[in-house]
Each structure stands twice: as C-alpha cells, then as structure tokens.
Design a protein around this motif. Structure first.
Motif, PDB file in Angstrom:
ATOM      1  N   PHE A 285       1.075  -1.307  -0.072  1.00 48.75           N
ATOM      2  CA  PHE A 285       0.202   0.023   0.191  1.00 48.75           C
ATOM      3  C   PHE A 285       0.709   1.316   0.065  1.00 48.75           C
ATOM      4  N   GLY A 291      -3.715   0.225  -4.449  1.00 46.25           N
ATOM      5  CA  GLY A 291      -4.458   0.888  -3.791  1.00 46.25           C
ATOM      6  C   GLY A 291      -5.856   0.087  -3.534  1.00 46.25           C
ATOM      7  N   GLY A 292      -6.990   0.500  -3.379  1.00 48.58           N
ATOM      8  CA  GLY A 292      -8.120  -0.150  -3.114  1.00 48.58           C
ATOM      9  C   GLY A 292      -8.582  -1.422  -3.918  1.00 48.58           C
ATOM     10  N   VAL A 295      -7.031  -4.360  -2.179  1.00 45.71           N
ATOM     11  CA  VAL A 295      -7.852  -4.617  -1.044  1.00 45.71           C
ATOM     12  C   VAL A 295      -9.121  -5.342  -1.541  1.00 45.71           C
ATOM     13  N   ARG A 569      -3.880   7.567  -0.942  1.00 41.93           N
ATOM     14  CA  ARG A 569      -2.634   7.765  -1.888  1.00 41.93           C
ATOM     15  C   ARG A 569      -2.421   9.234  -2.077  1.00 41.93           C
ATOM     16  N   LYS A 574      -7.045  12.655  -5.212  1.00 33.83           N
ATOM     17  CA  LYS A 574      -7.265  12.294  -3.890  1.00 33.83           C
ATOM     18  C   LYS A 574      -7.446  13.721  -3.168  1.00 33.83           C
ATOM     19  N   HIS A 638       2.906   3.728   5.372  1.00 31.95           N
ATOM     20  CA  HIS A 638       1.658   2.495   4.765  1.00 31.95           C
ATOM     21  C   HIS A 638       1.223   1.812   5.811  1.00 31.95           C
ATOM     22  N   LEU A 639       0.265   1.639   6.460  1.00 28.02           N
ATOM     23  CA  LEU A 639      -0.480   0.936   7.378  1.00 28.02           C
ATOM     24  C   LEU A 639      -0.764  -0.529   6.908  1.00 28.02           C
ATOM     25  N   LEU A 669     -13.200   2.963  -0.648  1.00 30.60           N
ATOM     26  CA  LEU A 669     -13.195   1.706   0.489  1.00 30.60           C
ATOM     27  C   LEU A 669     -12.784   2.302   1.751  1.00 30.60           C
ATOM     28  N   THR A 670     -11.992   3.458   1.876  1.00 28.84           N
ATOM     29  CA  THR A 670     -11.713   3.946   3.058  1.00 28.84           C
ATOM     30  C   THR A 670     -12.951   4.443   3.708  1.00 28.84           C
ATOM     31  N   GLU A 673     -14.830   1.826   5.406  1.00 22.34           N
ATOM     32  CA  GLU A 673     -13.785   1.207   6.592  1.00 22.34           C
ATOM     33  C   GLU A 673     -14.171   2.238   7.567  1.00 22.34           C
TER      34      GLU A 673
HETATM   35  N1  UDP Z   1      -4.810   1.478   2.675  1.00 24.79           N
HETATM   36  C1  UDP Z   1      -4.147   0.707   3.756  1.00 24.79           C
HETATM   37  N2  UDP Z   1      -3.016   1.376   3.966  1.00 24.79           N
HETATM   38  C2  UDP Z   1      -2.491   2.413   3.771  1.00 24.79           C
HETATM   39  C3  UDP Z   1      -3.144   3.225   2.897  1.00 24.79           C
HETATM   40  C4  UDP Z   1      -4.546   2.819   2.399  1.00 24.79           C
HETATM   41  O1  UDP Z   1      -4.390  -0.258   3.891  1.00 24.79           O
HETATM   42  O2  UDP Z   1      -1.512   2.914   4.365  1.00 24.79           O
HETATM   43  C5  UDP Z   1      -5.849   0.997   2.201  1.00 24.79           C
HETATM   44  C6  UDP Z   1      -7.237   1.664   2.618  1.00 24.79           C
HETATM   45  O3  UDP Z   1      -7.401   1.035   3.986  1.00 24.79           O
HETATM   46  C7  UDP Z   1      -8.104   1.209   1.600  1.00 24.79           C
HETATM   47  C8  UDP Z   1      -7.352   1.216   0.273  1.00 24.79           C
HETATM   48  O4  UDP Z   1      -6.168   1.192   0.758  1.00 24.79           O
HETATM   49  O5  UDP Z   1      -8.714  -0.241   1.887  1.00 24.79           O
HETATM   50  C9  UDP Z   1      -7.691   2.621  -0.560  1.00 24.79           C
HETATM   51  O6  UDP Z   1      -8.852   2.373  -1.104  1.00 24.79           O
HETATM   52  P1  UDP Z   1      -9.714   3.242  -1.827  1.00 24.79           P
HETATM   53  O7  UDP Z   1     -10.926   2.670  -2.487  1.00 24.79           O
HETATM   54  O8  UDP Z   1     -10.122   4.424  -0.555  1.00 24.79           O
HETATM   55  O9  UDP Z   1      -8.999   4.111  -2.815  1.00 24.79           O
HETATM   56  P2  UDP Z   1      -8.158   3.794  -4.053  1.00 24.79           P
HETATM   57  O10 UDP Z   1      -6.637   3.959  -3.462  1.00 24.79           O
HETATM   58  O11 UDP Z   1      -8.493   2.624  -4.719  1.00 24.79           O
HETATM   59  O12 UDP Z   1      -8.148   4.704  -4.927  1.00 24.79           O
END
Ligand code: UDP
Ligand code: LCN
Length: 794
Positions: A285, A291-292, A295, A569, A574, A638-639, A669-670, A673
């Motif tokens: 991540f 990104g999402g 996940v 990201r 964003k 990045h968590l 997804l955030t 969450e």
């Molecule tokens: N995420 C994570 N750790 C981080 C940053 C992001 O696990 O340091 C995860 C976040 O929890 C989410 C995904 O990355 O599940 C981001 O998905 P989202 O649909 O919000 O945005 P995308 O990156 O797909 O545009």
C-alpha cells in the motif's frame, strides 16, 4: 419529459439574450455548472424566463459549445437520455434546433482540430445496432439490476415455445462436467421429453428414500435413470432441485429460473485478472497504482472461495474450488513479494496469486514497474504468455474470468475470447470522468496518460463483457445532473482519431450493482471492545503524537483536541492538499480539532511517481505557509490492515472524524472502512460516497471544490457535538448501520456467483447473437487499439 422544440423556439429572444453573453467570452467550452450559474444571474434580471422551456433546457444542460454565431449543446433528460441541440443565435426560430450526435461531435472536433473539414471522413463507432436484437431495459430504476430483468425476459422467451425452452434447458444440463466427470445428466436421457419422464421417475424414487440419505446411497439408481451428481447433498436437496426443474418445465417463472440456475454447479475454477500496480499481500500500500483494487480483490477472493466451497458442498460435490489472481511479475519489487511467481492467498485454502512478467520486443523480461498509464504495449503478449500458466496453475480452463480496471478487463477480453469462457468486468474506476476533457484534449495529455489508448481498451472490454459489476448505481448512470462513469462512454469524441456515436448502453442488462464490503474482522465499531487490539495503541500514539522524522512532519501541540483524519494515496485527484489548505485557512477549525494525515511520503526522494512528487512539494508548502506544524501531523507511511482498523477506532475513541476530500472517488473503500469503525465520515459528493452516505444521517457529503464550505461543515459538526451530548454517537451509529446493511462481502459473493451462473446460461443459449459484436470489436482492436498501443513508448 421531452422538450417541445417549437415552444422552446418561441423563446428565441430570451435564448438570444442569454447565449449572447456566452458567445462574448473568450472560450468555446462551458460545463453544466458554468451555464447554470450564469443562468441564475440572468434570471435575476429576466424573471419572465423562469418556468419556460428555456429554463427547463438549462436545468438539464450538460455541456455548451459556443462559436459565434452558433451555440451547440447537449441536454440530459434522465440517465442515458441525451439530446443534442444547436441554435444559430441570429435566427433561432427559423432553423431546426435538433441535431444528431455526429453533428454535435463534429462541431466540437472542428474547434480542436482546426484543419478538419466537414467533408473529412472520420471513423464513427456505433455499437447500438448490435443491441437491437437483444433485450434492453427502459426504466431508469432498472439500471444496474440486469439479472432480474434478464430472468424475466429469459423465462418468457424460453417458454414462448415450451418445447424449445425445454430443449435448451436439457442441452444446457448436459454440458456440465468437472475434470471429465459428468455432472447433472448422462447420455441415458437423450432429449427433453425423456427428461420429463425421467424427472417423474426420479422424484417418485427419491420420495421413498430417507431425506438425509446422500448420493452414496441413491446414486446408483439415479445414474440408471440418467442423473449424475450435482443435484444436492441430501435426498431432500435433490428432491427440491428436481422438483424445481419439473415446475420450470411446466410453468416458467423468473424467480424459480434464477433459483434453479443458481443451484447448478458451474463455477469451480476462477481467474481474476489485475495486471497493473504491485499486487501483493504485504508492503504494497502506498506504492504507485496500488490501492483499493488490491484490497477489494483479496477480500473478494476470500469471500468467493468460501461461497464456492459452500455451494459445491450443498450441491453434493466434493470439489475444492480454486481461484487464481493473475497479475504482473516485477523482478525489481523492492520490499514486496511481487518478484515471486506464485503466492498463496492468506485466509484461503486453495487460492493463489500468479505472476507473469511483461516482456520487451526482444522477448526479455522487463525488470521494473511500469505505470498503469503506459502498460498498453505489453498486454497482448502478457495475455498470451499468461494463458498457459493460468491453465497450468488452475489445473484446467477457468469457468469464469473476472477482469479488473481497464488493463485487466482488456486481458480478460482476450483470454475469454480465446478460451470461450464467460467474462465479467469490474472497472474500479474509469479514468474518463476523473479528468476534465480527458477525451477532447487527449493529444495534450497523451505523453503522460495515453488516454486514447485506455478509452479504446475500455470500449472494447465493456462491450465484450458478458456482464459487468459496479459498486454503485452512479458508476453506471450518474445522478440527476451528472453523467455516470459508464454513461460517459456513450457519446464522445477523440478529435483526429474517431468519434463514438454509441459506445455503451446503460440500459443494457449486462450491468449489475454488486457493492463490495469492508472486512468485518478488521473494520468493526470502536465499541466492540472485546475484539479491539490495545497492544497496538502505543504504536498508534507514536504515529499520531510523535515527533517529526524522516517519514513525518508536524507535532500536535494540544493532544486534547479531537482529530480530523484522512488517509489516501497522495494523488492529485485524492485532493489531500485541498483538505490541508481548507484547514489552514480556518483558524476556528484549528481551534476545534487537529488534522492527521496519512498519505504518500514526506520525503520527496522516496517517491518515484511524478504526480506524487508534485503533491509532496505542495503539502510542505501549505504546512509552511499556514504555519501548521503544531496542528497538523502528516505521516508518510503505509499501514497494514489491522493497524489501520485499530487506528480508525482509536480516533473514534477520541471523538474524531474521517474526511475523504477527493475531487472524484469511484467508490471509496476508506469511506466504508471508517464508517464501519464508527468514525463520523465526511466524504466527497463526486462519485461513490454520494451513494454510500446519506447526508446528515450516516455521514456528510462535502464539495471538494469549496474549501470554505467544508471547514464550515466541520466546525458545525464539532460545535454541535459540544451542544448535544449524543450527536457524535448518532452519526457514528448511522454510519455503522449503513455499512452493515449494504456493504458486505458475504452478500457480494452470493450475488456474484448467482450472476455468473445466470449469465453463463444466457451466454450459452444466445451465443450466436454475440458473434457479430465480437467480430466488430476484434476489428476495432486490430485496427485501432493495436496501433495506439504501439505508439505508447516502450
Ligand atoms: N490503505 C491501507 N494502508 C494505507 C493506505 C491505504 O491499507 O497506508 C488501504 C485503505 O484502507 C483502503 C485502500 O487502501 O482499503 C484504499 O482504497 P480506496 O478505495 O479508498 O482508494 P483507491 O486507492 O483505490 O483509489
Ligand atoms: C479504485 C478506486 O479509485 C476506488 O474508488 C475504489 O474504491 C477501489 O478501486 C476499489 O474498487
């Protein structure tokens, strides 16, 4: 409601007065918001135009193009219902104001490609002809519920001629096999009338057996009668399904048909295609293009594998399902495992990630990561190389191929076509609506984004797919005033390349809304104390209240304030910098809360992505300019998921909020969450969050382009929390309730598996109708896509 053109023309004086102002401006292109704002001002002086067809037209306007003395415009009277108009400003009343899409697009092109003449031949892409034969929905509320419609249509059509319907079902039941083991019916039953007879006999026989007896006990007799395994685990289940079939052959019903098709064992091996980014389970991540989607797919695989296993067990089959996620192998993979060919997927029994490298023209593996915007020249070769590996890893041909994002969907198209397998697409995010005029000015953006190639791939893949899953309704068809992500592919132009008259039909029953969830074992309410992870709290406190370092900036001076949290990201879209600026501009908000940001890197040298590097610089500038170092904490880390789950809850414990300020977010997804962790959430009104959140009930919508409104909404919220003891809890509960009822992986998996079976049946029974579409798409692929992909530097 359609507009009455003659009535509209009778307001030629007002039309003239209003549009004259646009013509005097030094630009040609006006968005809906520009026009509506200007019309409001115009109405202040011209009250008489309120309630006229002109006001109605402007209320539905999408886009205006002005080139003295002409005004061309599109108006959208509902999802997928566009009309095109033109006014000669000096003689409105004398001319026909209605035009077709091609004339509208041609006018647009001429303003971009000044050398283009009206007589120049331009390739026009129109797929509407192929749809004429197939069923099409008519109601806006049916959009995204294709399978319901299809079932109704199928059952009527199948049984218009009862004998033909029975024959189709019989033929279909005969084709099911698993690794050469015949399922459902054997050759003893030779035709539909014999099937009817055999059904009577088998039902009589089974009715006399113990309800919980299994195939071992009754199988021998069933095989004599012409039946093979797959009808159910116990006699009771077998009887239910056989009776369902018998009823269907007697009197068809859409719900029964769905139930019956949903119970046939059809899907044992599944291929999920996601080439771009770093597809892995650890340390990925925050890496570019990652990104999402990652996940989503990992959660999806776990849910689907479980669902497939449960269903097969119910069907009485001892078959272990298998899922393979096909992605790209990246030899220089940093701290990730993306250099490994095979990786088991944690939390599954039998599913894995299969990585296949991209190759250069000499056939050598490409060692480094390539941006998702530049991978086009590699995909065809990737699909060919991957086909063998995929079949080897799955132990046979997949029963369903699911593509993801533009690149994965294109590869899914190539593979599905070659293997004759049902294809499902998931877009995650279509880039077209994310960037303003990405189609019109494609040439300007081409060095960085190669949108023309991507949109061509999108058009091919979305039309090739047997069915498409979307996370929301708006992804398909937008809302009252904005065009959906898919809808934006219906009519557009890439000047100098081709124009699309009809690229996709949002009323096509191939569209189905199946929303993803948030892993409930990770993202659960902060009040569920028994499942919490207090051991992580000291690390979390360090993250939030620590001192500046190589990966962080800012130190929060007043730790008693609640936190405004954001995590994404660090892409331009964003809009994290927009949120920092909004916070920087509001001393009152700074008094009420601290801002905590997890995004990208704080050190520009750690980033290899141009867009991210720019955003890092901007973040530093804003923090310095507004002197935010004691109120904003920015961490570039990045968590892992467990950590992020506990972090959301920790912030909820302190009565904080989550903000998702994206300029556009396809789903987000955030957002789900944060909501399921109990954090009141403020999220962009552009894209998925508009549908996820019910404003002021389960969170708040925010307008990313109006920072002063966002800060006022946050101020109001925190003030309200001071004045009303349970306000924070009320919104928190609203968010939790919303996610629990709507966004859930179990439901997702059940739905997706049912869809796959129904569309599999549909594909089987109507394959002939799609041959023409496939041929057209192949030509477009060969003559347009390949040429464009070849031009992308590689
Ligand atoms: N995420 C994570 N750790 C981080 C940053 C992001 O696990 O340091 C995860 C976040 O929890 C989410 C995904 O990355 O599940 C981001 O998905 P989202 O649909 O919000 O945005 P995308 O990156 O797909 O545009
Ligand atoms: C890509 C995006 O941009 C997000 O909005 C989605 O939530 C994600 O994929 C998962 O579908």
């Amino acid at each position: 409601m359609k507009i009455d053109h003659e009535k509209l023309k009778s307001y030629h004086r007002e039309i003239y007065l209003f549009f004259r102002a646009l013509l005097s401006e030094e630009r040609h292109f006006f968005l809906r918001s520009d026009v509506v704002d200007k019309f409001q001002i115009f109405c202040e002086e011209h009250q008489e135009v309120l309630e006229t067809p002109l006001a109605y037209l402007i209320d539905h306007v999408q886009e205006v193009i002005a080139n003295d003395p002409w005004i061309y415009l599109t108006a959208r009277f509902g999802a997928g219902r566009q009309e095109f108009f033109r006014f000669h400003i000096e003689s409105i009343e004398k001319n026909n104001i209605s035009i077709d899409a091609a004339t509208f697009l041609q006018f647009k092109e001429r303003l971009i490609e000044s050398q283009q003449k009206d007589s120049d031949w331009v390739l026009e892409v129109d797929l509407s002809g192929f749809l004429r034969q197939s069923p099409k929905m008519t109601e806006q509320r049916s959009i995204g519920r294709g399978v319901q419609f299809l079932n109704r249509h199928l059952s009527t059509r199948l049984f218009k001629d009862m004998e033909q319907g029975a024959r189709l079902i019989f033929d279909f039941l005969r084709v099911h096999q698993y690794e050469n083991q015949q399922l459902m019916l054997n050759t003893r039953i030779k035709n539909a009338p014999q099937l009817r007879d055999a059904l009577r006999q088998v039902i009589t026989y089974l009715s006399g057996q113990a309800k919980n007896a299994t195939w071992q006990k009754v199988g021998h007799r069933l095989q004599e009668l012409g039946f093979e395994p797959g009808w159910g685990k116990t006699v009771k289940q077998m009887l239910d399904m056989l009776s369902l079939l018998s009823d269907l052959l007697e009197a068809p019903d859409p719900n029964e048909l769905e139930k019956f098709l949903g119970s046939i064992p059809m899907i044992f091996k599944l291929a999920i295609i996601s080439p771009h980014g770093f597809f892995g389970q650890a340390n990925v991540f925050g890496l570019p293009d990652t990104g999402g989607q990652v996940v989503y797919i990992l959660d999806q695989v776990r849910a689907l594998e479980e669902e497939m296993r449960d269903r097969l067990a119910e069907q009485g089959l001892e078959i272990e399902p298998k899922i393979v996620v096909l992605t790209r192998l990246i030899p220089e993979s940093g701290k990730t495992n993306c250099h490994e060919k095979i990786e088991h997927i944690i939390g599954t029994k039998n599913s894995s990630i299969l990585r296949v490298p991209f190759k250069n023209q000499q056939g050598e593996n490409i060692p480094y990561w390539i941006s998702r915007f530049s991978i086009w020249p590699y995909l065809e070769r990737f699909a060919t190389d991957a086909e063998r590996e995929l079949i080897a890893e799955l132990g046979g041909r997949p029963d369903l191929i699911i593509g993801n994002y533009s690149d994965g969907n294109l590869v899914a198209t190539l593979l599905s076509r070659r293997l004759g397998v049902t294809q499902c697409n998931i877009a995650h995010a279509l880039e077209k609506t994310k960037y303003l005029y990405s189609d019109l000015y494609w040439r300007d953006n081409d060095p960085q984004y190669h949108f023309a190639t991507q949109f061509t791939a999108d058009l091919i893949a979305m039309n090739a797919a047997d069915f498409i899953i979307t996370s929301t309704y708006q992804e398909i068809a937008g809302d009252k005033h904005s065009v959906g992500q898919y809808e934006s592919y219906s009519t557009f132009t890439l000047p100098g390349l081709y124009r699309v008259i009809n690229g996709i039909e949002v009323y096509d029953p191939k569209f189905n809304i199946v929303s993803p969830g948030a892993d409930e074992s990770i993202y659960f309410p902060n009040t569920k104390t028994e499942f919490r992870l207090p051991d992580l709290h000291s690390e979390i406190e360090q993250l939030i209240y620590g001192t500046p370092s190589d990966i962080s900036r800012g130190q929060l001076a007043d730790q008693s304030k609640p936190l405004i949290f954001t995590m994404a990201r660090l892409d331009r879209i964003k809009n994290i910098t927009g949120l920092v600026e909004c916070y920087g501009q509001s001393p009152r908000l700074q008094e009420l809360a601290n801002l905590f940001v997890i995004a990208g890197h704080t050190n520009v040298d750690y980033s290899g992505d141009d867009e991210e590097r720019y955003q890092i610089g901007r973040m530093h500038d804003l923090m310095s300019h507004y002197q935010l170092d004691d109120k904003v904490r920015w961490v570039g880390t990045h968590l892992e998921k467990r950590m992020s789950g506990e972090l959301y809850r920790y912030i909820a414990d302190k009565k904080g909020v989550f903000v998702q300020p994206a300029l556009f977010e396809a789903f987000g997804l955030t957002v789900i969450e944060a909501m399921s962790s109990g954090l009141p959430t403020f999220a962009t009104q552009y894209g998925g969050p508009l549908e996820i959140i019910e404003h002021e009930v389960s969170g708040f919508h925010i307008a990313p382009n109006h920072p002063e409104q966002i800060s006022q909404q946050l101020i109001n919220f925190f003030e309200q929390c001071h004045n009303q003891a349970d306000y924070w809890q009320q919104i928190s509960d609203g968010g939790i309730g919303r996610v629990t009822s709507r966004y859930n992986w179990k439901l997702y998996a059940q739905r997706l598996m049912t869809l796959s079976r129904v569309y599999g049946f549909w594909k089987y029974t109507t394959n002939l109708e799609r041959v023409e579409t496939q041929r057209y798409l192949e030509m477009f692929y060969g003559l347009m896509y390949r040429r464009l992909a070849e031009q992308v530097p590689h």
